[in-house]
Design an enzyme around this catalytic site. Sequence first.
Site, mmCIF file in Angstrom:
data_model
loop_
_atom_site.group_PDB
_atom_site.id
_atom_site.type_symbol
_atom_site.label_atom_id
_atom_site.label_comp_id
_atom_site.label_asym_id
_atom_site.label_seq_id
_atom_site.Cartn_x
_atom_site.Cartn_y
_atom_site.Cartn_z
ATOM 1 N N ARG A 173 -67.484 -48.310 -96.588
ATOM 2 C CA ARG A 173 -66.431 -49.226 -96.997
ATOM 3 C C ARG A 173 -66.696 -49.648 -98.443
ATOM 4 O O ARG A 173 -67.851 -49.797 -98.864
ATOM 5 C CB ARG A 173 -66.415 -50.490 -96.112
ATOM 6 C CG ARG A 173 -65.715 -50.311 -94.787
ATOM 7 C CD ARG A 173 -64.210 -50.069 -94.945
ATOM 8 N NE ARG A 173 -63.518 -49.939 -93.675
ATOM 9 C CZ ARG A 173 -63.183 -48.777 -93.105
ATOM 10 N NH1 ARG A 173 -63.481 -47.618 -93.680
ATOM 11 N NH2 ARG A 173 -62.512 -48.752 -91.960
ATOM 12 N N HIS A 176 -59.890 -42.038 -99.484
ATOM 13 C CA HIS A 176 -60.130 -42.446 -98.089
ATOM 14 C C HIS A 176 -59.767 -41.305 -97.123
ATOM 15 O O HIS A 176 -58.962 -41.489 -96.209
ATOM 16 C CB HIS A 176 -59.345 -43.724 -97.751
ATOM 17 C CG HIS A 176 -59.926 -44.456 -96.557
ATOM 18 N ND1 HIS A 176 -59.982 -45.830 -96.473
ATOM 19 C CD2 HIS A 176 -60.463 -44.004 -95.399
ATOM 20 C CE1 HIS A 176 -60.521 -46.168 -95.312
ATOM 21 N NE2 HIS A 176 -60.817 -45.070 -94.646
HETATM 22 P P1 NDP Z 1 -71.314 -47.769 -85.842
HETATM 23 O O1 NDP Z 1 -70.925 -49.138 -85.438
HETATM 24 O O2 NDP Z 1 -71.504 -46.738 -84.790
HETATM 25 O O3 NDP Z 1 -72.680 -47.817 -86.678
HETATM 26 C C1 NDP Z 1 -72.922 -48.776 -87.646
HETATM 27 C C2 NDP Z 1 -74.337 -48.614 -88.146
HETATM 28 O O4 NDP Z 1 -74.537 -49.552 -89.208
HETATM 29 C C3 NDP Z 1 -75.387 -48.927 -87.077
HETATM 30 O O5 NDP Z 1 -76.497 -48.087 -87.206
HETATM 31 C C4 NDP Z 1 -75.771 -50.370 -87.413
HETATM 32 O O6 NDP Z 1 -77.087 -50.763 -87.046
HETATM 33 C C5 NDP Z 1 -75.686 -50.337 -88.920
HETATM 34 N N1 NDP Z 1 -75.536 -51.696 -89.452
HETATM 35 C C6 NDP Z 1 -74.546 -52.582 -89.232
HETATM 36 N N2 NDP Z 1 -74.791 -53.743 -89.865
HETATM 37 C C7 NDP Z 1 -75.969 -53.587 -90.495
HETATM 38 C C8 NDP Z 1 -76.781 -54.426 -91.286
HETATM 39 N N3 NDP Z 1 -76.409 -55.683 -91.569
HETATM 40 N N4 NDP Z 1 -77.952 -53.949 -91.753
HETATM 41 C C9 NDP Z 1 -78.343 -52.684 -91.459
HETATM 42 N N5 NDP Z 1 -77.611 -51.823 -90.709
HETATM 43 C C10 NDP Z 1 -76.457 -52.274 -90.232
HETATM 44 O O7 NDP Z 1 -70.227 -47.294 -86.912
HETATM 45 P P2 NDP Z 1 -69.766 -45.806 -87.265
HETATM 46 O O8 NDP Z 1 -70.961 -45.004 -87.552
HETATM 47 O O9 NDP Z 1 -68.823 -45.308 -86.240
HETATM 48 O O10 NDP Z 1 -68.923 -46.075 -88.596
HETATM 49 C C11 NDP Z 1 -69.511 -46.641 -89.739
HETATM 50 C C12 NDP Z 1 -68.435 -47.022 -90.743
HETATM 51 O O11 NDP Z 1 -67.863 -45.852 -91.332
HETATM 52 C C13 NDP Z 1 -67.204 -47.726 -90.161
HETATM 53 O O12 NDP Z 1 -67.471 -49.085 -89.913
HETATM 54 C C14 NDP Z 1 -66.187 -47.534 -91.263
HETATM 55 O O13 NDP Z 1 -66.315 -48.583 -92.203
HETATM 56 C C15 NDP Z 1 -66.613 -46.222 -91.911
HETATM 57 N N6 NDP Z 1 -65.639 -45.146 -91.689
HETATM 58 C C16 NDP Z 1 -65.076 -44.537 -92.781
HETATM 59 C C17 NDP Z 1 -64.201 -43.503 -92.624
HETATM 60 C C18 NDP Z 1 -63.620 -42.820 -93.815
HETATM 61 O O14 NDP Z 1 -62.754 -41.953 -93.655
HETATM 62 N N7 NDP Z 1 -64.056 -43.136 -95.017
HETATM 63 C C19 NDP Z 1 -63.817 -43.023 -91.301
HETATM 64 C C20 NDP Z 1 -64.464 -43.720 -90.234
HETATM 65 C C21 NDP Z 1 -65.344 -44.744 -90.430
HETATM 66 P P3 NDP Z 1 -77.535 -50.775 -85.504
HETATM 67 O O15 NDP Z 1 -77.717 -49.314 -85.156
HETATM 68 O O16 NDP Z 1 -78.821 -51.508 -85.520
HETATM 69 O O17 NDP Z 1 -76.453 -51.432 -84.732
HETATM 70 C C1 OXD Z 2 -61.766 -45.700 -90.070
HETATM 71 C C2 OXD Z 2 -61.420 -45.178 -91.366
HETATM 72 O O1 OXD Z 2 -62.376 -46.758 -90.032
HETATM 73 O O2 OXD Z 2 -60.596 -44.249 -91.437
HETATM 74 O O3 OXD Z 2 -61.462 -45.063 -89.046
HETATM 75 O O4 OXD Z 2 -61.927 -45.637 -92.385
#
Ligand code: NDP
Ligand code: OXD
Length: 310
Positions: free
Chosen positions: A225, A273
């Site tokens: 993000r 994006h």
């Molecule tokens: P998940 O919720 O599965 O994973 C999030 C990860 O981030 C976990 O490992 C979590 O830790 C870690 N995390 C969260 N907060 C913190 C913190 N404060 N400090 C350290 N680590 C942290 O999310 P996804 O993997 O499914 O997706 C990640 C992001 O990708 C989405 O939130 C979205 O913003 C982005 N995205 C972008 C897309 C694009 O097209 N550009 C498409 C889809 C998603 P823990 O394992 O300990 O919970």
């Molecule tokens: C999502 C994205 O969060 O597209 O799915 O960024």
Amino acid sequence: MSMTVLLAAGDATRAAYRPALAEAFRTERLDVQLVTEAAPETVDYIIYGPGSPVEDFRPFTRTRAVLSLWAGVEKIVTNPTLTQPLARMVDPALTAGMVEYVCGHVLRYHLGLDRHLHARPGDWDPTPPPLAHEREVTVLGLGELGAACAHALVALGFRVRGWSRTRRDLPGILCHHGDEGLKNVLQSTEIIVTLLPHTEATEGLLDADRFTQMPPGTFLINPGRGALIDDDALLAALERGIIAGATLDVFREEPLPRDHPFWAHPAVTVTPHIAAATRADSAARVIARNIARVEAGKPLLHEVDRGRGY
Ligand code: NDP
Ligand code: OXD
């Protein structure tokens, strides 16, 4: 018994998802009235997507769950009117797209492809790039997407470190967590991939201080993000050579404003994006299966924890 599912999204999303959802509900043998408008008290489930007209969830008194078409839920998770369970999008096609995007851009920086794309007559430096096993790649965020990307990078031979909020143990990946863990991974990286959600805790995570902890010449890939990064601090890090190149897919404001300095910066690649788009067919199957689970009395999958914000 028939149930009412409200597709709360903008026109383009509605057009793409209506047929895919109808098919997926048929496959799950769910008797669904899929609507784009309804009296709130008649709605059993809400599918929530970009451009949703629904902002106040209080009148949806019998809604059993809200299912997001996006993986990142920062736009809805803080809505104080939402008390219904919220599921985020976890979809194999989304994960596959992200793995391809991340591996593609990591390989681009690893192989120094830009140098050859922009080569001029006489540019003949036959120094080969290092092999992947000599390259340190860091993935910030080891969730659905981060872990899949980290595993794919390991399969390509890279030395991969990962960072998460809680302790993780993933085969082949040097896992770190917490503040001290972040310091460790930043200090020793060559390519950083940010796949964290936008929460209060991750807002502006890569700020001036964190950029100074990175070795000069680090490459950054951010499909997570935009708000994970302090834009001015990144521009300063690029000027100082701490960041040698950045590929950015997500921004604080989207579309990225035409006059934003990222557009003109020679070391910044802007992608609109598209790292991992949610594809209607596969996402519709995920949603239909999740609704079928709840109808069968099983727990909702991929439920968002409001307290942690993801
Ligand atoms: P998940 O919720 O599965 O994973 C999030 C990860 O981030 C976990 O490992 C979590 O830790 C870690 N995390 C969260 N907060 C913190 C913190 N404060 N400090 C350290 N680590 C942290 O999310 P996804 O993997 O499914 O997706 C990640 C992001 O990708 C989405 O939130 C979205 O913003 C982005 N995205 C972008 C897309 C694009 O097209 N550009 C498409 C889809 C998603 P823990 O394992 O300990 O919970
Ligand atoms: C999502 C994205 O969060 O597209 O799915 O960024």
